[in-house]
Write a protein that holds these residues in place. Structure first.
Motif, mmCIF file in Angstrom:
data_model
loop_
_atom_site.group_PDB
_atom_site.id
_atom_site.type_symbol
_atom_site.label_atom_id
_atom_site.label_comp_id
_atom_site.label_asym_id
_atom_site.label_seq_id
_atom_site.Cartn_x
_atom_site.Cartn_y
_atom_site.Cartn_z
ATOM 1 N N TYR A 6 0.868 -1.182 0.000
ATOM 2 C CA TYR A 6 0.000 0.000 0.000
ATOM 3 C C TYR A 6 0.902 1.229 0.000
ATOM 4 O O TYR A 6 1.716 1.400 0.925
ATOM 5 N N CYS A 7 0.754 2.078 -0.996
ATOM 6 C CA CYS A 7 1.660 3.214 -1.124
ATOM 7 C C CYS A 7 1.072 4.270 -2.054
ATOM 8 O O CYS A 7 0.027 4.061 -2.668
ATOM 9 N N PHE A 8 1.730 5.403 -2.138
ATOM 10 C CA PHE A 8 1.420 6.415 -3.165
ATOM 11 C C PHE A 8 2.684 7.216 -3.427
ATOM 12 O O PHE A 8 3.568 7.313 -2.556
ATOM 13 N N GLY A 9 2.765 7.758 -4.624
ATOM 14 C CA GLY A 9 4.018 8.341 -5.109
ATOM 15 C C GLY A 9 4.611 9.408 -4.220
ATOM 16 O O GLY A 9 5.832 9.512 -4.075
ATOM 17 N N GLU A 10 3.775 10.227 -3.620
ATOM 18 C CA GLU A 10 4.284 11.356 -2.837
ATOM 19 C C GLU A 10 4.846 10.949 -1.475
ATOM 20 O O GLU A 10 5.432 11.786 -0.784
ATOM 21 N N SER A 11 4.647 9.716 -1.051
ATOM 22 C CA SER A 11 5.088 9.326 0.297
ATOM 23 C C SER A 11 6.521 8.820 0.306
ATOM 24 O O SER A 11 6.822 7.712 -0.163
ATOM 25 N N GLY A 12 7.404 9.592 0.899
ATOM 26 C CA GLY A 12 8.789 9.160 1.068
ATOM 27 C C GLY A 12 8.894 8.002 2.038
ATOM 28 O O GLY A 12 9.811 7.175 1.937
ATOM 29 N N LYS A 31 -0.119 -1.219 -4.403
ATOM 30 C CA LYS A 31 -1.566 -1.003 -4.285
ATOM 31 C C LYS A 31 -1.752 0.480 -3.986
ATOM 32 O O LYS A 31 -1.371 0.961 -2.920
ATOM 33 N N ALA A 32 -2.317 1.205 -4.936
ATOM 34 C CA ALA A 32 -2.422 2.659 -4.805
ATOM 35 C C ALA A 32 -3.380 3.045 -3.680
ATOM 36 O O ALA A 32 -4.469 2.472 -3.553
ATOM 37 N N VAL A 33 -2.969 3.998 -2.887
ATOM 38 C CA VAL A 33 -3.793 4.516 -1.787
ATOM 39 C C VAL A 33 -4.070 5.991 -2.070
ATOM 40 O O VAL A 33 -3.171 6.750 -2.439
ATOM 41 N N ASP A 34 -5.329 6.386 -1.912
ATOM 42 C CA ASP A 34 -5.728 7.771 -2.224
ATOM 43 C C ASP A 34 -5.556 8.663 -0.987
ATOM 44 O O ASP A 34 -6.536 9.101 -0.379
ATOM 45 N N GLY A 37 -7.284 12.002 -1.033
ATOM 46 C CA GLY A 37 -8.730 11.894 -0.862
ATOM 47 C C GLY A 37 -9.099 11.460 0.554
ATOM 48 O O GLY A 37 -10.280 11.261 0.853
ATOM 49 N N GLY A 38 -8.097 11.304 1.428
ATOM 50 C CA GLY A 38 -8.378 10.998 2.833
ATOM 51 C C GLY A 38 -8.400 9.520 3.177
ATOM 52 O O GLY A 38 -8.748 9.151 4.303
ATOM 53 N N GLU A 39 -8.023 8.660 2.215
ATOM 54 C CA GLU A 39 -8.167 7.212 2.444
ATOM 55 C C GLU A 39 -7.426 6.704 3.688
ATOM 56 O O GLU A 39 -7.985 5.920 4.459
ATOM 57 N N THR A 40 -6.179 7.156 3.896
ATOM 58 C CA THR A 40 -5.412 6.590 5.021
ATOM 59 C C THR A 40 -5.990 6.979 6.375
ATOM 60 O O THR A 40 -5.749 6.297 7.371
ATOM 61 N N ASP A 48 -9.163 -1.790 8.764
ATOM 62 C CA ASP A 48 -8.827 -2.943 7.925
ATOM 63 C C ASP A 48 -7.359 -3.009 7.525
ATOM 64 O O ASP A 48 -6.853 -4.086 7.216
ATOM 65 N N VAL A 49 -6.693 -1.871 7.451
ATOM 66 C CA VAL A 49 -5.331 -1.873 6.908
ATOM 67 C C VAL A 49 -4.300 -1.464 7.958
ATOM 68 O O VAL A 49 -3.366 -2.205 8.250
ATOM 69 N N ASN A 50 -4.448 -0.286 8.550
ATOM 70 C CA ASN A 50 -3.454 0.175 9.524
ATOM 71 C C ASN A 50 -4.062 1.203 10.464
ATOM 72 O O ASN A 50 -4.366 2.323 10.070
ATOM 73 N N LEU A 51 -4.170 0.800 11.722
ATOM 74 C CA LEU A 51 -4.699 1.667 12.780
ATOM 75 C C LEU A 51 -3.981 3.003 12.824
ATOM 76 O O LEU A 51 -4.568 4.035 13.186
ATOM 77 N N MET A 52 -2.698 2.986 12.455
ATOM 78 C CA MET A 52 -1.908 4.209 12.546
ATOM 79 C C MET A 52 -2.304 5.237 11.474
ATOM 80 O O MET A 52 -1.852 6.392 11.534
ATOM 81 N N GLY A 53 -3.123 4.814 10.506
ATOM 82 C CA GLY A 53 -3.582 5.752 9.475
ATOM 83 C C GLY A 53 -2.478 6.181 8.519
ATOM 84 O O GLY A 53 -2.440 7.335 8.090
ATOM 85 N N GLU A 54 -1.577 5.263 8.208
ATOM 86 C CA GLU A 54 -0.385 5.608 7.430
ATOM 87 C C GLU A 54 -0.122 4.567 6.343
ATOM 88 O O GLU A 54 -0.540 3.425 6.446
ATOM 89 N N VAL A 55 0.631 4.974 5.318
ATOM 90 C CA VAL A 55 1.364 4.046 4.475
ATOM 91 C C VAL A 55 2.815 4.123 4.920
ATOM 92 O O VAL A 55 3.172 5.101 5.595
ATOM 93 N N PRO A 56 3.666 3.164 4.548
ATOM 94 C CA PRO A 56 3.361 1.949 3.790
ATOM 95 C C PRO A 56 2.810 0.831 4.669
ATOM 96 O O PRO A 56 3.065 0.795 5.868
ATOM 97 N N VAL A 57 2.057 -0.057 4.016
ATOM 98 C CA VAL A 57 1.660 -1.329 4.627
ATOM 99 C C VAL A 57 1.986 -2.415 3.606
ATOM 100 O O VAL A 57 1.662 -2.259 2.426
ATOM 101 N N MET A 58 2.627 -3.472 4.065
ATOM 102 C CA MET A 58 3.011 -4.575 3.183
ATOM 103 C C MET A 58 2.210 -5.816 3.523
ATOM 104 O O MET A 58 2.029 -6.119 4.705
ATOM 105 N N VAL A 59 1.705 -6.497 2.498
ATOM 106 C CA VAL A 59 0.999 -7.753 2.727
ATOM 107 C C VAL A 59 1.701 -8.841 1.924
ATOM 108 O O VAL A 59 1.909 -8.702 0.717
ATOM 109 N N ASP A 60 2.099 -9.907 2.618
ATOM 110 C CA ASP A 60 2.725 -11.056 1.969
ATOM 111 C C ASP A 60 2.012 -12.292 2.504
ATOM 112 O O ASP A 60 2.302 -12.776 3.601
ATOM 113 N N GLY A 61 1.045 -12.793 1.724
ATOM 114 C CA GLY A 61 0.228 -13.911 2.215
ATOM 115 C C GLY A 61 -0.517 -13.479 3.468
ATOM 116 O O GLY A 61 -1.223 -12.467 3.460
#
Lengths: 212, 212
Positions: A6-12, A31-34, A37-40, A48-61
């Motif tokens: 889970y990521c987006f281009g502007e996030s270092g 996996k693009a995150v908006d 648009g407030g998605e995180t 469902d993804v990250n309580l911390m409200g941040e990217v990155p999140v990695m899913v491997d299986g």
């Protein structure tokens, strides 16, 4: 199984994980995150993804990790790369990853956001000026450390480099002028000459150009 | 050989390392650093102790580590405590230590400094107001995570707790009101009930009272 990030281009912060995955040779996809648009910060994302409200999140299986430094640690375990050669190098890498989270990427990311991604009338001038001073102190530490060194830890590319470079290739202004810090400038050049290296806007989905 | 920790009472980052050492049962002693006299930012300190210009720094024989998270990692290896039971717990601990460095202790420490340790006429009001908003978002994340949990990771005290609590026992105001965050309040009570726990001003040398 392809690793998903889970990521987006502007996030270092996401870039640190994406670049580690890309250079490791592991099979991964974005996996693009908006974010804009407030998605995180949405309730669904936090639940469902990250309580911390941040990217990155990695899913491997069945595995799901957040925080770029944790994802880098996992990539190193899985690929055998970038994690250092012994426990002394491993701790020295962790030292710089923590410093980056505390003093460099955290403040660079926030300052870049305030200076570029907020509407002009909403930019807090005093906060920006204050953060620019703090960032200069951080650049000075990194530039001094890199005197006479090719890489931050040991003699090869590690997660310390992949963490500290997180925001330093972005074109938007946040008080970072590569030419003012010659050791950082040379190190960033060395890193971007590494086979397989990609700029954040080429490695992850989304950029300011897409939103223009 | 007694472990030496460069620290001072007002530093929550040093407290994270000091509390880990104290509760681990390892033999350690504090080496007082004159932060308010500028010692950590001096050329000598940067050259001889820590280039980053920060506490804590731990010395154990020939080993020298900085960054509280690195020192905690070393204390866990040496004592067998607080590091988690398996690799899943170890990564979840690292996740919270990184988050704390990025979003909680970093911002709490800076805000507390600006609100309490700068002369009143030098306090940057807009910066403080901005940081208080960021801190509230961080408290909300931690309070939500602690819902139904005794500890941040697993079912016992770990370095995740010892990191996130770094600034939360200090009496000086920085926008943190324990009673407003009941899960954090209960967790801090649980932690301070742990046998051997000490308040930062009792565990490390120096406090605002000494400089009054």
């Amino acid at each position: 199984m392809t690793i998903k990030l889970y990521c987006f281009g502007e996030s270092g912060n996401a870039y640190k994980a994406a670049l580690a995955l890309e250079l490791s040779g592991l099979d991964w996809e974005a996996k693009a995150v908006d974010f804009f648009g407030g998605e995180t910060r949405s309730d669904d994302y936090r639940a469902d993804v990250n309580l911390m409200g941040e990217v990155p999140v990695m899913v491997d299986g069945d595995l799901r990790y957040s925080q770029s430094g944790v994802i880098q640690d996992y990539v190193s375990e899985k690929s055998g790369k970038f994690g250092g050669r012994d426990s002394a190098e491993r701790r020295e890498i962790l030292r710089w990853v923590l410093w980056d989270n505390h003093k460099l990427s955290s403040q660079a990311g926030m300052t870049r956001f305030l200076m570029n991604f907020l509407p002009e009338e909403k930019r807090p001038k005093e906060v920006i000026a204050f953060m620019l001073g703090r960032l200069n102190a951080a650049y000075a530490v990194l530039n001094t450390h890199l005197e006479g060194r090719d890489w931050i830890v040991g003699d090869s590319l590690t997660n310390a480099d992949l963490s500290c470079c997180g925001y330093l290739y972005y074109p938007e202004p946040f008080g970072f002028d590569r030419t003012a810090w010659p050791n950082i400038d040379n190190w960033l050049g060395r890193l971007s000459d590494t086979p397989g290296w990609k700029h954040p806007y080429d490695l992850m989905p989304g950029s300011p150009a897409d939103r223009a």
